[in-house]
Enzyme design. Structure first.
Site, short mmCIF file in Angstrom:
data_model
loop_
_atom_site.label_atom_id
_atom_site.label_comp_id
_atom_site.label_asym_id
_atom_site.label_seq_id
_atom_site.Cartn_x
_atom_site.Cartn_y
_atom_site.Cartn_z
N LYS A 1 0.86 -1.19 0.00
CA LYS A 1 0.00 0.00 0.00
C LYS A 1 0.89 1.23 0.00
O LYS A 1 1.97 1.22 0.58
CB LYS A 1 -0.87 0.01 1.26
CG LYS A 1 -2.04 0.94 1.19
CD LYS A 1 -3.25 0.27 0.57
CE LYS A 1 -4.40 1.23 0.41
NZ LYS A 1 -5.60 0.55 -0.07
N GLY B 1 -24.27 3.78 4.75
CA GLY B 1 -23.41 4.27 3.66
C GLY B 1 -23.91 3.79 2.32
O GLY B 1 -23.87 2.60 2.01
N VAL C 1 -20.35 1.42 -3.36
CA VAL C 1 -20.57 0.00 -3.03
C VAL C 1 -21.93 -0.18 -2.36
O VAL C 1 -22.73 -1.03 -2.77
CB VAL C 1 -19.45 -0.55 -2.12
CG1 VAL C 1 -19.71 -2.01 -1.80
CG2 VAL C 1 -18.08 -0.39 -2.77
N GLY D 1 -22.84 4.71 -0.84
CA GLY D 1 -21.93 5.21 -1.86
C GLY D 1 -21.82 4.22 -3.01
O GLY D 1 -22.77 3.48 -3.31
#
Ligand code: NAI
Length: 348
Positions: free
Chosen positions: A80, A177, A181, A179
């Site tokens: 990452k 949420g 997804v 969004g």
């Protein structure tokens, strides 16, 4: 502070610090494991309160990528990057090119893609100077579509393990949420005749869900306490704290958000309360899984044939089922079992 002393360090193979003052770039690339193949992991562009927090974030997210890729059966490792600073103020073509040249210099043991603060267009810009990127506009495309499909396959495993059926009909599911997804999960669950309760900080999207899905709305601060069968956190990480874990009324927690557990103890509390937790790094692996072809086209990789994407996403169902079975036999929370399974796969 010492990188080696970080509690997130976990024997990372390589941690690189890059700087280009003229371009305003300060970046960290953490490579946790290349045991299964070159590491892959997105780039997060964020204003951190301190360098220590940036290092810890890179290390933690990189390890999670190792686990996610290994459990998804991918021939890749985990890494990452973080770019430190406010993307709105700092992001320029010059900075993205400087960053890309550093990624290129690592030389194929790491490839990157989008994450918070970095979109597909930015990755296209980085790709002008390095081959070691995935998720360009010409590549696998928007991962959130595949993440949502994978989550719904995983939710069926949750249904079977906790309720003995894989039908969503009449099942009450709280989605926090809506969004990229969360909305797509809601669409699929509504089509499967689930009853939806939703929360989002954007009122317009909540209204839209009420109209489109006949959903009921609750404020985000209390939706974890909703009287439902499944609570699906699909917004932020860290939402399951030791106190919220004691308040959850659902019989299972399964959502797309990364790093849902604020502490390991919060997971233990869920297990003590007989609330089944689907480990997020297994449930939300669909986006990573959809990038497999791109990842394996990295220079120097031997070409391998893979099962079709739809089958690979469906496999999340069986993998979660296996984790739930093994965790019952071992008498440990599913996330502990999943972590152990991942560590076995990466030789740790
Ligand atoms: P997104 O940014 O498109 O959606 C997040 C949604 O949550 C937005 O609608 C936002 O308004 C809402 N939100 C923000 N704070 C909130 C709060 N306090 N309460 C309720 N709602 C809130 O992000 P996306 O892509 O849908 O990702 C959602 C989660 O899934 C994130 O944790 C992300 O790390 C994780 N994830 C996403 C993947 C992907 O392919 N996009 C892959 C794996 C994990």
């Amino acid at each position: 502070m010492s990188v080696w002393a970080s509690r997130e360090f976990d024997d990372h193979e390589q941690v690189c610090f890059f700087s280009d003052e003229r371009a305003g770039l300060r970046a960290i690339v953490a490579i946790h494991s290349t045991f299964l193949g070159p590491a892959i992991g997105g780039t997060r562009f964020k204003a951190y309160d301190s360098d220590t927090l940036a290092i810890d974030d890179a290390l933690r997210l990189s390890r999670a990528m190792s686990y996610k890729s290994a459990l998804a059966g991918m021939p890749v490792g985990g890494g990452k990057s973080v770019i430190i600073g406010d993307p709105a103020a700092l992001k320029t073509r010059e900075l993205l090119h400087a960053y890309g040249r550093f990624i290129d210099r690592i030389g194929g043991s790491y490839a990157t893609g989008e994450d918070v603060g970095i979109g597909v267009k930015d990755i296209d810009t980085v790709a002008e100077v390095t081959r070691f990127v995935g998720g360009t506009s010409g590549g696998a495309g928007d991962p959130s579509v595949h993440t949502a499909i994978g989550c719904v396959h995983g939710l069926r495993a949750v249904m079977q393990s906790r309720f003995g059926t894989d039908s969503f009909e009449g099942v009450r599911i709280a989605i926090q949420g809506l969004g990229a997804v969360g909305w797509r999960i809601a669409e699929r669950l509504h089509a499967a005749r689930a009853i939806l309760i939703v929360a989002d900080i954007r009122p317009e999207v909540v209204d839209k869900a009420m109209r489109a899905f006949g959903a009921n709305a609750q404020p985000s601060e209390v939706i974890h306490r909703a009287e439902v069968d499944i609570y699906a956190p699909c917004a932020l990480g860290g939402v399951i704290t030791e106190s919220s874990a004691r308040e959850i009324r659902a019989k299972a927690v399964a959502g797309a958000a990364n790093n849902q557990l604020a502490t390991p103890r919060a997971g233990a509390i869920l297990a003590e309360r007989n609330i089944l937790l689907a480990p997020d790094f297994v449930l939300n692996a669909g986006g990573v899984i959809s990038g497999l072809e791109a990842a394996s086209n990295m220079p120097g990789r031997k070409q391998v044939k893979f099962a079709p994407l739809e089958e690979r996403l469906e496999a999340i169902h069986d993998r979660l089922g296996e984790i739930f079975r093994r965790s019952r036999v071992e008498g440990r929370p599913p996330e502990v079992t999943a972590e152990q399974m991942a560590r076995e796969l990466i030789g740790r």
